[in-house]
Design an enzyme around this catalytic site. Structure first.
Site, PDB file in Angstrom:
ATOM      1  N   GLN A   1      -1.400  -3.243 -12.999  1.00 40.06           N
ATOM      2  CA  GLN A   1      -0.404  -2.415 -12.308  1.00 40.06           C
ATOM      3  C   GLN A   1       1.015  -2.821 -12.716  1.00 40.06           C
ATOM      4  O   GLN A   1       1.970  -2.119 -12.375  1.00 40.06           O
ATOM      5  CB  GLN A   1      -0.582  -2.514 -10.787  1.00 40.06           C
ATOM      6  CG  GLN A   1      -1.821  -1.780 -10.288  1.00 40.06           C
ATOM      7  CD  GLN A   1      -1.994  -1.810  -8.778  1.00 40.06           C
ATOM      8  OE1 GLN A   1      -2.978  -2.320  -8.286  1.00 40.06           O
ATOM      9  NE2 GLN A   1      -1.028  -1.273  -8.029  1.00 40.06           N
TER      10      GLN A   1
ATOM     11  N   ARG B   1      -2.658  -0.362  -0.440  1.00 41.94           N
ATOM     12  CA  ARG B   1      -2.013   0.887  -0.046  1.00 41.94           C
ATOM     13  C   ARG B   1      -0.983   0.741   1.065  1.00 41.94           C
ATOM     14  O   ARG B   1      -0.946   1.517   2.029  1.00 41.94           O
ATOM     15  CB  ARG B   1      -3.037   1.941   0.345  1.00 41.94           C
ATOM     16  CG  ARG B   1      -2.438   3.323   0.066  1.00 41.94           C
ATOM     17  CD  ARG B   1      -3.410   4.389  -0.167  1.00 41.94           C
ATOM     18  NE  ARG B   1      -2.699   5.558  -0.657  1.00 41.94           N
ATOM     19  CZ  ARG B   1      -3.245   6.517  -1.368  1.00 41.94           C
ATOM     20  NH1 ARG B   1      -4.508   6.451  -1.697  1.00 41.94           N
ATOM     21  NH2 ARG B   1      -2.524   7.539  -1.760  1.00 41.94           N
ATOM     22  N   CYS B   2      -0.143  -0.258   0.897  1.00 40.81           N
ATOM     23  CA  CYS B   2       1.028  -0.342   1.759  1.00 40.81           C
ATOM     24  C   CYS B   2       1.989  -1.245   1.047  1.00 40.81           C
ATOM     25  O   CYS B   2       1.606  -2.063   0.257  1.00 40.81           O
ATOM     26  CB  CYS B   2       0.696  -0.938   3.114  1.00 40.81           C
ATOM     27  SG  CYS B   2       0.447  -2.706   3.082  1.00 40.81           S
TER      28      CYS B   2
ATOM     29  N   GLU C   1       1.931   5.375  -0.160  1.00 39.72           N
ATOM     30  CA  GLU C   1       1.317   4.455   0.799  1.00 39.72           C
ATOM     31  C   GLU C   1       1.423   4.940   2.236  1.00 39.72           C
ATOM     32  O   GLU C   1       0.623   4.533   3.091  1.00 39.72           O
ATOM     33  CB  GLU C   1       2.031   3.112   0.713  1.00 39.72           C
ATOM     34  CG  GLU C   1       2.009   2.548  -0.657  1.00 39.72           C
ATOM     35  CD  GLU C   1       2.896   1.336  -0.771  1.00 39.72           C
ATOM     36  OE1 GLU C   1       2.514   0.415  -1.484  1.00 39.72           O
ATOM     37  OE2 GLU C   1       3.955   1.296  -0.141  1.00 39.72           O
TER      38      GLU C   1
END
Ligand code: PCD
Length: 808
Positions: free
Chosen positions: A239, A386-387, A762
Site C-alpha cells: 500500500q 478501513r479507518c 473509510e
C-alpha cells in the site's frame, strides 16, 4: 470561430468532477486480465514459505534443516542464524519497535516465522517445511493484556536491562517489562474535576475485539536480484511502495536507486498491506543468496493468523453531563493489546493513532485520554482496518458512550446527539483533545437522516413492538441503531505526521503529450478504489482535457514521484490535492502559451472548461488541445518547450468527513438472529469527485462494518491458539447477510483542500460499526441492557436475551 457544441456539452465531454464515470480499470478486472503479484512469473523463479511456530510462547532449542534439504526441489532453509551476520534477523517496525524476521531463540505468537524454506515450487516448499525439525520448550502464555501487566513472565527479553527492568521504548518510559508505552492527550486534572462535580456521570467498559482486514488477495511479493546490474526489483502487495523501497534500502544497505518496488494490481488492502512483513525480507535475502527470483505468497491461514490484526482495544469511559443532557467532560482509558511486537502502522508521533478524535462530533469542553500499549502472546499488527489510524475505535467508543449516557439521562439518543453537536458556525473547531476540525454541518445531516427514515415513526413502532413482546404477541424485538461520526483523514501535515521519519506529503507528476492527451503519476496506489478513474476526473476539470485522454499510473517507484501511499483515506485529501495543484501549474503555463498564440497579454485570457478565451471576446480562444500541441512545436519567447508539472503537496490540515447513519433491525430473541430491515447512510465527504465510486465505497465499507459488528473476530484460547484462522471460523459476509443500503449525502467542502474534497473510503466503516452495534443494543434497551460487547453473533445476541430473562 463558431462552436458546434454547447458549453454544457463541453463539460460533459470532459467527464470531470462530479461525473459518475465508469471505472476504467474494470475492463481488465471483469475479463480476468488483472495483473496481481501472483501473476508475476519469472524465469527460474523459486518459491519461499515459512516454517511457523505451533506455540504461542516457547524457547527454540534447536532447528535441524538436514532432512528438509534432502527433499527434492528444496534449495535452502534460512533461519535467524543465517540472517544474523547480515543484521537482518530483526527488522524495525513502523511503530519504532523491532520485530524478529525469523525466530531468534524464542517465539512470541502462534504462527510466528521460524525458518524460510526456498524451493523450486510451492509444493516442494510445503514438503520442506514439514521436514524441518524444530525443538521447542514451552513457556507460559499470556493472552490477556491486563494479566500481562501483572505477570512475572517477561515476553520481550530484548526490552529489559540485565536486572530485568524495562528499558525506555520508542514512546518514552515503560513501567513493566510487558508494557510498551503510555500515551496521553488532553487535560487530566481538569477532566477529573469536571467528572467529580458533574450532575450526571455515565460509565462503561467496552472491548473492541481483535479482527483482521482479510483482503481477498493475501499478502505476497516477488524479489528479483539482478546480480549483473546490482538492481533489486520487488513486486508486492504494498500500500506504500515508496516507503517500502526506503525501508528495504535502509535495512539491506542496497542503494535506493538500485531498488525498484512495484505494486501491481492489488486485490484489496484495507490496511493489511501497509506494514513490512518478514516474508518480504526473507524473499529479498533468498533472491540475493540464490541469484534467482523468489516468490512468497501467504495462504489464507498465514494471512489471518500472522499479518496485520486490527483493534484489540479495551476501552473504559466516563462521560458527564448536565441534567438537560449537555455534555461537560469525557475520560477515556485504553489498554491496547499489541501482541508480541509493536508493529502498529501509525504516524510516528501517534502510538495510538488518532484515538484522540474520541470526542467525536460533539462539543465537549474538557477531555482526557490515556492509552497503554501492552505486549501479549498474539500476532503483531495494529493496522487501521478501513479507518484512519484507530478512528474506528474512537468513534465506536464515543457513539457507545452517547447511548449509555442517553440511558442514564432517560433521554432519546438522537436528541442527545443533536444538543451536543458542534455547531456549523463553530468551524474550524478546536477539539479538547487537540484536533482542529476543518468544516462540518452536522445538524443539517442529522435532520435529513432522521426525516428520511421517519425516526419518530420508527420509535413509535418500536414502542408498540415492546408492548406486543410483553403481551406475548411476538418474539421479535426491534432495534434502531444510530450513529453520527466524524472521520479524520488525509495524514497528513508533515509537521506532525511522518512514518519512520518520512513526512506524509503526497505527489503527482503530469506530462501532457503533444496531441492533447496526458499521463499523470502519483505517489499513491489503488487497491480497488478506482484511482485511475477518479484522479483523471480531477485533472479533466483542472486542465480541460477529457478524462478519457488521461492515463493515471501508480505503484512503480522507478516512474512515480515519491509519495507515502494509500491508506487512512489519504489519497484524495493529499494526492488528490497534489493532482489539482500540478494541474494548476499546467494551466498556468498553458495560459501563457495561449496568450502568445492569441497575441494578447497573459492576463487577458481566461480558462473556460477546455480552453483559454480572450476576455470579452469569447469567439477568440485556443483549446487546451491546441495549446498542448503548441507547447511542442512553437518557439515561444521566454517559455521552455514541453508541458509538464509536478506537485508535492503537504496538506495544511487533515480533512474531517462525517456522516449520519441509521440501522433498523429485527432480532429474533429465540435464535439471536438479526434481520437488518433498513440501513440508511448519509455521507458528507465534501466535494464529490465520482458519485458512483463513492456509493461503491460506502457499500464496501458498510459491509465490512457489518462483518466486524456482527461476527468477525480473531479469537485466541488460553494457550494462545488462534481459533479463527480460516474462513470457516472468520466471518466474511456474503450477499446473503448483506442488506440493501440506502445512500445519501450532503456536501460541506473542506476549506483548505484545493477542490474541497475529503476522503470517503473509510467513513462507512467508521460510522457503520457503531450503527450496527447500537441497533443490537437498542433492541434490548427496554429490557435493561446498557452495553454488550461485539461481535454480536447469533450466540452472543441469544445470550444477551437469555441474561435479560427474555427466554423465561
Ligand atoms: N472519492 C471521490 N470523492 C471524494 C472522496 C473520494 O470520488 N470526495 C473517491 C476517490 O477518488 C477514490 C475513492 O473514492 O477513488 C476512495 O478515496 P479516499 O477516501 O481518498 O481513499 P483512498 O486513500 O483512495 O483509499 C484508501 C481507503 C482505505 S484506507 C481503505 S482501508 C479501503 C478504502 O480505501 N480500502 C479499499 N476503500 C477500498 N476499496 C477497495 N475497493 N479496496 C480497498 O482495499 Mo486503510 O487505512 O488501508 O485501513
Amino acid at each position: 470561430m463558431k462552436d458546434e457544441i454547447t458549453r454544457d456539452e463541453r463539460i460533459d465531454n470532459l467527464k470531470g468532477m462530479g461525473c459518475s464515470r465508469k471505472r476504467v480499470e474494470d475492463a481488465r478486472f471483469t475479463q480476468g486480465k488483472g495483473n496481481y503479484v501472483d501473476d508475476v512469473k519469472l524465469d527460474g523463479m523459486l518459491f519461499g514459505d515459512f516454517v511457523r511456530s505451533p506455540y504461542a510462547h516457547a524457547r527454540i532449542t534447536n532447528i535441524d534443516s538436514a532432512a528438509a534439504l534432502e527433499v527434492p526441489g528444496v534449495l535452502a532453509v534460512l533461519t535467524a542464524k543465517d540472517l544474523e551476520p547480515l543484521g537482518l534477523h530483526w527488522m524495525p517496525t513502523l511503530a519504532g519497535d523491532k520485530q524478529m524476521v525469523l525466530a531468534d531463540g524464542k517465539v512470541l505468537f502462534q504462527g510466528q516465522e521460524v525458518a524460510f524454506v526456498v524451493a523450486e515450487d510451492r509444493y516442494a516448499a510445503a514438503d520442506g517445511i514439514e521436514a524441518v525439525e524444530v525443538d521447542y520448550e514451552e513457556l507460559p502464555v499470556i493472552v490477556d493484556p491486563f494479566e500481562s501487566l501483572k505477570s512475572d513472565v517477561i515476553l520481550r527479553e530484548d526490552t529489559v536491562d540485565e536486572n530485568g527492568r524495562p528499558t525506555d521504548g520508542a514512546h518514552g518510559p515503560r513501567n513493566h517489562p510487558n508494557h510498551i508505552f503510555t500515551w496521553e492527550a488532553g487535560d487530566k486534572a481538569p477532566t477529573e474535576e469536571v467528572l467529580a462535580n458533574a450532575e450526571i456521570v455515565a460509565e462503561e467498559s467496552m472491548y473492541y475485539h481483535r479482527t483482521h482486514p482479510c483482503p481477498l488477495e493475501t499478502c505476497g511479493c516477488v524479489a528479483s536480484m539482478d546480480k549483473v546490474n546490482g538492481k533489486l526489483t520487488l513486486w508486492g502487495t504494498f500500500q506504500a511502495p515508496h516507503a517500502i523501497r526506503t525501508i528495504v534500502s535502509l535495512i539491506s544497505g542496497i542503494e535506493e536507486h538500485n531498488i525498484r518496488v512495484i505494486s501491481p494490481d492489488i486485490g484489496g488492502g484495507f490496511g493489511n498491506k501497509v506494514g513490512a512483513y518478514p516474508g518480504y525480507v526473507c524473499s529479498v535475502v533468498a533472491s540475493i543468496v540464490t541469484g534467482k527470483p523468489v516468490k512468497w505468497i501467504e495462504d489464507r491461514m498465514d494471512n489471518l493468523m500472522t499479518t496485520a490484526f486490527a483493534r484489540d482495544y479495551w476501552m473504559k469511559g466516563k462521560i458527564s453531563a448536565t441534567k438537560e443532557g449537555k455534555i461537560t467532560g469525557l475520560h477515556c482509558h485504553v489498554t491496547a493489546d499489541h501482541g508480541g511486537f509493536d508493529a502498529c502502522a501509525d504516524p510516528t508521533k501517534f502510538p495510538a493513532g488518532f484515538m484522540n478524535i474520541c470526542t467525536g462530533s460533539y462539543d465537549i469542553p474538557t477531555a482526557y485520554l490515556a492509552v497503554d500499549g501492552v505486549y501479549t502472546n498474539k500476532a503483531p499488527g495494529g493496522v487501521s482496518y478501513r479507518c484512519s489510524f484507530r478512528v474506528t475505535e474512537a468513534v465506536y467508543f464515543i457513539e457507545r458512550m452517547i447511548e449509555v449516557l442517553a440511558i442514564k439521562l432517560n433521554m432519546d439518543a438522537a436528541e442527545l446527539r443533536r444538543i451536543n453537536f458542534i455547531k456549523k458556525e463553530q468551524f474550524p473547531y478546536k477539539a479538547a483533545l487537540g484536533w482542529e476540525y476543518d468544516s462540518g454541518d452536522y445538524h443539517t445531516a442529522w435532520d435529513k437522516a432522521l426525516k428520511t427514515v421517519d425516526y419518530e415513526g420508527l420509535r413509535a413502532e418500536q414502542a408498540q413492538r415492546v408492548e406486543d413482546f410483553k403481551a406475548g404477541k411476538t418474539r421479535k424485538l426491534m432495534g434502531i441503531g444510530l450513529s453520527f461520526f466524524t472521520e479524520i483523514v488525509g495524514a497528513g501535515p508533515v509537521k506532525n505526521c511522518d512514518i519512520l521519519g518520512l513526512g506524509m506529503f503526497d505527489s503527482c507528476e503530469i506530462r501532457i503529450h503533444p496531441t492533447g492527451s496526458a499521463i499523470a503519476r502519483l505517489g499513491t496506489i489503488s487497491q480497488g478504489q478506482g484511482h485511475a478513474t477518479t484522479f483523471a476526473q480531477i485533472l479533466a476539470s483542472e486542465i480541460g482535457l477529457p478524462a478519457d485522454s488521461i492515463t493515471i499510473e501508480e505503484g512503480d517507484t522507478d516512474t512515480a514521484p515519491y509519495g507515502l501511499g494509500t491508506y487512512g483515506s489519504r489519497s484524495t485529501p493529499v494526492a488528490g490535492a497534489a493532482t489539482a495543484m500540478a494541474g494548476r501549474k499546467i494551466r498556468a503555463k498553458a495560459q501563457m502559451i495561449a496568450a502568445y498564440l492569441l497575441e494578447v497579454h497573459d492576463n487577458d485570457v481566461e480558462f473556460d472548461v477546455d480552453r483559454f478565451v480572450v476576455k470579452g471576446a469569447p469567439e477568440r480562444f485556443k483549446t487546451m488541445k491546441e495549446v498542448a500541441f503548441a507547447a511542442y512545436n512553437q518557439a515561444i519567447p521566454g517559455i521552455e518547450p514541453g508541458l509538464e508539472a509536478v506537485s508535492y503537496y503537504d496538506p495544511p490540515n487533515m480533512t474531517y468527513p462525517f456522516g449520519a447513519y441509521v440501522c433498523v433491525m429485527d432480532i429474533d430473541v429465540d435464535t439471536g438472529v438479526p434481520d437488518i430491515r433498513r440501513f440508511y447512510a448519509l455521507d458528507d465527504c465534501g466535494t464529490r469527485i465520482n458519485p458512483m465510486i463513492i456509493e461503491g465505497q460506502v457499500h464496501g465499507g458498510l459491509t465490512e462494518a457489518l462483518a466486524v459488528a456482527l461476527g468477525q473476530e480473531i479469537a485466541y484460547d488460553d494457550m494462545g491458539n488462534c481459533k479463527t484462522g480460516t474462513l470457516m471460523d472468520f466471518f466474511l459476509p456474503t450477499a446473503w447477510e448483506v442488506p440493501n443500503y440506502e445512500t445519501d449525502y450532503t456536501v460541506t467542502p473542506s476549506p483548505h483542500h484545493p477542490i474541497g474534497a475529503k476522503g470517503v473510503g473509510e467513513s462507512p466503516h467508521v460510522g457503520g460499526v457503531p450503527c450496527f452495534s447500537n441497533a443490537v443494543q437498542d433492541a434490548f434497551r427496554a429490557f435493561g441492557n446498557t452495553h454488550t460487547n461485539m461481535p454480536h453473533d447469533h450466540w452472543r445476541i441469544w445470550k444477551t436475551a437469555n441474561e435479560l430473562g427474555l427466554h423465561d
